[in-house]
Design a protein around this motif. Structure first.
Motif, PDB file in Angstrom:
ATOM      1  N   VAL A   1      33.956  45.392  42.440  1.00  0.00           N
ATOM      2  CA  VAL A   1      34.425  46.496  41.605  1.00  0.00           C
ATOM      3  C   VAL A   1      33.498  47.678  41.854  1.00  0.00           C
ATOM      4  CG1 VAL A   1      34.839  47.310  39.253  1.00  0.00           C
ATOM      5  CG2 VAL A   1      35.332  44.922  39.855  1.00  0.00           C
ATOM      6  N   GLY A   2      34.063  48.822  42.210  1.00  0.00           N
ATOM      7  CA  GLY A   2      33.218  49.983  42.490  1.00  0.00           C
ATOM      8  C   GLY A   2      33.998  51.276  42.380  1.00  0.00           C
ATOM      9  N   ASN A   3      33.356  52.370  42.778  1.00  0.00           N
ATOM     10  CA  ASN A   3      34.031  53.668  42.696  1.00  0.00           C
ATOM     11  C   ASN A   3      33.535  54.595  43.799  1.00  0.00           C
ATOM     12  OD1 ASN A   3      31.472  54.191  41.729  1.00  0.00           O
ATOM     13  ND2 ASN A   3      32.138  55.038  39.769  1.00  0.00           N
ATOM     14  N   LEU A   4      34.220  55.719  43.927  1.00  0.00           N
ATOM     15  CA  LEU A   4      33.817  56.748  44.883  1.00  0.00           C
ATOM     16  C   LEU A   4      32.876  57.755  44.249  1.00  0.00           C
ATOM     17  CD1 LEU A   4      37.104  57.687  46.809  1.00  0.00           C
ATOM     18  CD2 LEU A   4      35.072  56.607  47.765  1.00  0.00           C
ATOM     19  N   ALA A   5      33.091  58.038  42.966  1.00  0.00           N
ATOM     20  CA  ALA A   5      32.327  59.085  42.295  1.00  0.00           C
ATOM     21  C   ALA A   5      31.075  58.524  41.649  1.00  0.00           C
ATOM     22  CB  ALA A   5      33.188  59.766  41.238  1.00  0.00           C
ATOM     23  N   ALA A   6      30.022  59.314  41.633  1.00  0.00           N
ATOM     24  CA  ALA A   6      28.822  58.948  40.891  1.00  0.00           C
ATOM     25  C   ALA A   6      29.125  59.042  39.399  1.00  0.00           C
ATOM     26  CB  ALA A   6      27.671  59.877  41.263  1.00  0.00           C
ATOM     27  N   GLY A   7      28.506  58.159  38.628  1.00  0.00           N
ATOM     28  CA  GLY A   7      28.710  58.222  37.191  1.00  0.00           C
ATOM     29  C   GLY A   7      29.758  57.235  36.719  1.00  0.00           C
ATOM     30  N   GLY A   8      30.037  57.298  35.423  1.00  0.00           N
ATOM     31  CA  GLY A   8      30.845  56.260  34.787  1.00  0.00           C
ATOM     32  C   GLY A   8      32.330  56.348  35.060  1.00  0.00           C
ATOM     33  N   SER A   9      32.890  55.250  35.551  1.00  0.00           N
ATOM     34  CA  SER A   9      34.344  55.119  35.669  1.00  0.00           C
ATOM     35  C   SER A   9      34.815  53.863  34.941  1.00  0.00           C
ATOM     36  CB  SER A   9      34.759  55.058  37.140  1.00  0.00           C
ATOM     37  OG  SER A   9      34.130  53.966  37.793  1.00  0.00           O
ATOM     38  N   GLY A  10      33.908  53.224  34.205  1.00  0.00           N
ATOM     39  CA  GLY A  10      34.277  52.018  33.482  1.00  0.00           C
ATOM     40  C   GLY A  10      34.063  50.744  34.265  1.00  0.00           C
ATOM     41  N   LYS A  11      33.134  50.770  35.228  1.00  0.00           N
ATOM     42  CA  LYS A  11      32.923  49.579  36.069  1.00  0.00           C
ATOM     43  C   LYS A  11      32.500  48.368  35.244  1.00  0.00           C
ATOM     44  CE  LYS A  11      29.900  51.622  38.693  1.00  0.00           C
ATOM     45  NZ  LYS A  11      30.008  52.995  38.163  1.00  0.00           N
ATOM     46  N   THR A  12      31.495  48.543  34.387  1.00  0.00           N
ATOM     47  CA  THR A  12      30.969  47.396  33.647  1.00  0.00           C
ATOM     48  C   THR A  12      32.014  46.778  32.717  1.00  0.00           C
ATOM     49  OG1 THR A  12      28.719  48.272  33.829  1.00  0.00           O
ATOM     50  CG2 THR A  12      29.118  46.618  32.133  1.00  0.00           C
ATOM     51  N   PRO A  13      32.776  47.563  31.926  1.00  0.00           N
ATOM     52  CA  PRO A  13      33.841  46.934  31.122  1.00  0.00           C
ATOM     53  C   PRO A  13      34.885  46.219  31.968  1.00  0.00           C
ATOM     54  CG  PRO A  13      33.381  49.154  30.322  1.00  0.00           C
ATOM     55  CD  PRO A  13      32.628  48.993  31.606  1.00  0.00           C
ATOM     56  N   HIS A  14      35.192  46.744  33.154  1.00  0.00           N
ATOM     57  CA  HIS A  14      36.187  46.086  33.996  1.00  0.00           C
ATOM     58  C   HIS A  14      35.626  44.799  34.613  1.00  0.00           C
ATOM     59  CE1 HIS A  14      38.424  49.817  33.488  1.00  0.00           C
ATOM     60  NE2 HIS A  14      39.480  49.183  33.953  1.00  0.00           N
ATOM     61  N   VAL A  15      34.347  44.807  34.963  1.00  0.00           N
ATOM     62  CA  VAL A  15      33.725  43.565  35.437  1.00  0.00           C
ATOM     63  C   VAL A  15      33.763  42.517  34.331  1.00  0.00           C
ATOM     64  CG1 VAL A  15      31.525  42.502  36.112  1.00  0.00           C
ATOM     65  CG2 VAL A  15      32.289  44.616  37.220  1.00  0.00           C
ATOM     66  N   ARG A  16      33.450  42.928  33.113  1.00  0.00           N
ATOM     67  CA  ARG A  16      33.484  41.989  31.984  1.00  0.00           C
ATOM     68  C   ARG A  16      34.905  41.468  31.761  1.00  0.00           C
ATOM     69  NH1 ARG A  16      30.627  43.851  26.579  1.00  0.00           N
ATOM     70  NH2 ARG A  16      32.230  45.463  26.592  1.00  0.00           N
ATOM     71  N   PHE A  17      35.883  42.352  31.851  1.00  0.00           N
ATOM     72  CA  PHE A  17      37.276  41.937  31.689  1.00  0.00           C
ATOM     73  C   PHE A  17      37.664  40.906  32.744  1.00  0.00           C
ATOM     74  CE2 PHE A  17      41.707  42.246  32.908  1.00  0.00           C
ATOM     75  CZ  PHE A  17      42.382  42.213  31.705  1.00  0.00           C
ATOM     76  N   LEU A  18      37.333  41.199  33.993  1.00  0.00           N
ATOM     77  CA  LEU A  18      37.688  40.288  35.082  1.00  0.00           C
ATOM     78  C   LEU A  18      36.965  38.957  34.964  1.00  0.00           C
ATOM     79  CD1 LEU A  18      37.743  42.816  38.060  1.00  0.00           C
ATOM     80  CD2 LEU A  18      39.722  41.670  37.043  1.00  0.00           C
ATOM     81  N   ALA A  19      35.687  38.996  34.600  1.00  0.00           N
ATOM     82  CA  ALA A  19      34.928  37.761  34.443  1.00  0.00           C
ATOM     83  C   ALA A  19      35.523  36.900  33.334  1.00  0.00           C
ATOM     84  CB  ALA A  19      33.465  38.073  34.152  1.00  0.00           C
ATOM     85  N   SER A  20      35.906  37.518  32.226  1.00  0.00           N
ATOM     86  CA  SER A  20      36.508  36.765  31.123  1.00  0.00           C
ATOM     87  C   SER A  20      37.856  36.194  31.526  1.00  0.00           C
ATOM     88  CB  SER A  20      36.669  37.677  29.895  1.00  0.00           C
ATOM     89  OG  SER A  20      35.416  38.128  29.429  1.00  0.00           O
ATOM     90  N   TRP A  21      38.644  36.978  32.247  1.00  0.00           N
ATOM     91  CA  TRP A  21      39.949  36.500  32.728  1.00  0.00           C
ATOM     92  C   TRP A  21      39.785  35.314  33.666  1.00  0.00           C
ATOM     93  CZ3 TRP A  21      41.803  37.596  37.950  1.00  0.00           C
ATOM     94  CH2 TRP A  21      43.094  37.108  38.191  1.00  0.00           C
ATOM     95  N   MET A  22      38.878  35.426  34.617  1.00  0.00           N
ATOM     96  CA  MET A  22      38.659  34.332  35.569  1.00  0.00           C
ATOM     97  C   MET A  22      38.128  33.088  34.877  1.00  0.00           C
ATOM     98  SD  MET A  22      36.950  36.465  38.726  1.00  0.00           S
ATOM     99  CE  MET A  22      37.865  37.720  39.619  1.00  0.00           C
ATOM    100  N   THR A  23      37.210  33.286  33.916  1.00  0.00           N
ATOM    101  CA  THR A  23      36.683  32.152  33.166  1.00  0.00           C
ATOM    102  C   THR A  23      37.799  31.462  32.391  1.00  0.00           C
ATOM    103  OG1 THR A  23      34.512  33.209  32.963  1.00  0.00           O
ATOM    104  CG2 THR A  23      35.010  31.456  31.409  1.00  0.00           C
TER     105      THR A  23
END
Length: 329
Positions: A30-52
């Motif tokens: 999970v990543g982005n092109l722009a510097a700064g916040g695009s919501g990476k950490t909440p999306h990682v948490r969402f994906l981790a919870s879904w996979m779990t």
């Protein structure tokens, strides 16, 4: 200029001049092109919870931006944070505190962190946080996030614009998620400006306040609208946090914004305490882990979750397919 360098670097990896390494498990980035916040950490948490929830054993690998340590750090073995935010990084510690059963490791070289994890724990899939530019590790699915509120900005790379690499490099992603959408129409409009192949999965999401979290991890429901609060945060875009609070019904009497990944000094803590005057004090989960142990006021963090407006079905099917293929099933 970062643009020509980043394009050359990516080309060298694609041609094999610079070599990428692999992990013996599926890897989702999970990543982005722009510097700064695009919501990476909440999306990682969402994906981790879904996979779990699917029964997969997930591990998160992250660089641990802003940490004072070097090398590989076990931020969590699945039972909560083992180190402070100064040693593990604020975002890894945040993830460690909200993903039970999921190990979190910080390390500059994520392939080494992944191998270290496999030596000690069973893992079915690795999730990489903020890794679109981490080309030294091969991934089976590369998810690119774009903030709907700013898109690709002026489309220039640092320092003339917000991008870490040229906008055209969006074509190297496997899936696109336009985040923080005010509505689906806005998200679709932003997606149309991203040079991303039309035949690949694209989805649209927003961040919504879910609950309040105390420093010890206890979670409570959001109060009824109309509660007066004092709020502060140190994010790439502090205005988004204040907007989230207002959308959730809070009445902000005083808001204080700081730089992203800010470490709070005693004088600043004093100003927050003076502003509070007995009112509820709210901040973000990322800021909560960066606060000193002792505070002259009670503070809670607003836990935000990811809500998909469209595209999750196709994105989830794509991820399952990539993970199954990579795992040899």
């Amino acid at each position: 200029m970062i643009g020509p360098f980043s394009s050359l670097r990516r080309a060298m990896y694609r041609r094999g001049i610079l070599r990428s390494e692999s992990l013996p498990r599926p890897v989702v980035s999970v990543g982005n092109l722009a510097a700064g916040g695009s919501g990476k950490t909440p999306h990682v948490r969402f994906l981790a919870s879904w996979m779990t929830g699917l029964g997969l054993k997930v591990a998160v690998l992250t660089r641990g931006y802003g940490r004072e340590s070097r090398g590989i750090v076990w931020v969590s073995r699945g039972g909560g944070p083992l180190v402070s935010a100064r040693m593990g990084g604020d975002e890894p510690v945040l993830l460690a505190g909200s993903l039970p059963g999921v190990p979190v490791l910080a390390g500059e070289a994520r392939v080494q962190a992944g191998m270290e994890c496999l030596r000690r724990q069973e893992v079915d899939v690795f999730l990489l946080d903020d890794a679109f530019q981490h080309l030294s590790l091969r991934r089976d699915a590369d998810i690119l996030l774009v903030d709907a509120g700013r898109g690709l900005g002026n489309r220039l790379t640092l320092p003339l614009g917000p991008l870490r690499e040229p906008a055209g490099n969006a074509r190297f992603a496997d899936a696109l998620v336009v985040t923080k959408c005010a509505g689906l129409a806005q998200g679709e409009g932003v997606a149309a400006t991203v040079p991303f192949p039309a035949d690949r999965p694209r989805a649209f999401s927003r961040l919504v306040a879910r609950s309040l979290v105390e420093r010890g991890g206890a979670e409570s429901p959001l109060p009824s609208p109309g509660v007066e609060v004092v709020a502060f945060c140190g994010l790439a875009r502090n205005d988004q946090f204040s907007a989230t609070l207002r959308e959730s019904g809070f009445v902000i009497r005083k808001f204080m914004g700081y730089a992203d990944h800010h470490w709070y000094r005693t004088s600043e803590i004093g100003k927050i305490a003076s502003a509070a005057g007995g009112l509820t004090v709210l901040t973000t989960e990322k800021d909560l882990v960066r606060l000193p142990d002792r505070l002259p006021f009670d503070v809670k963090a607003v836990r935000v979750g990811v809500e998909f407006l469209a595209g999750w079905d196709s994105l989830s099917r794509f991820l399952l397919e990539r993970m199954r293929f990579a795992g040899g099933a």
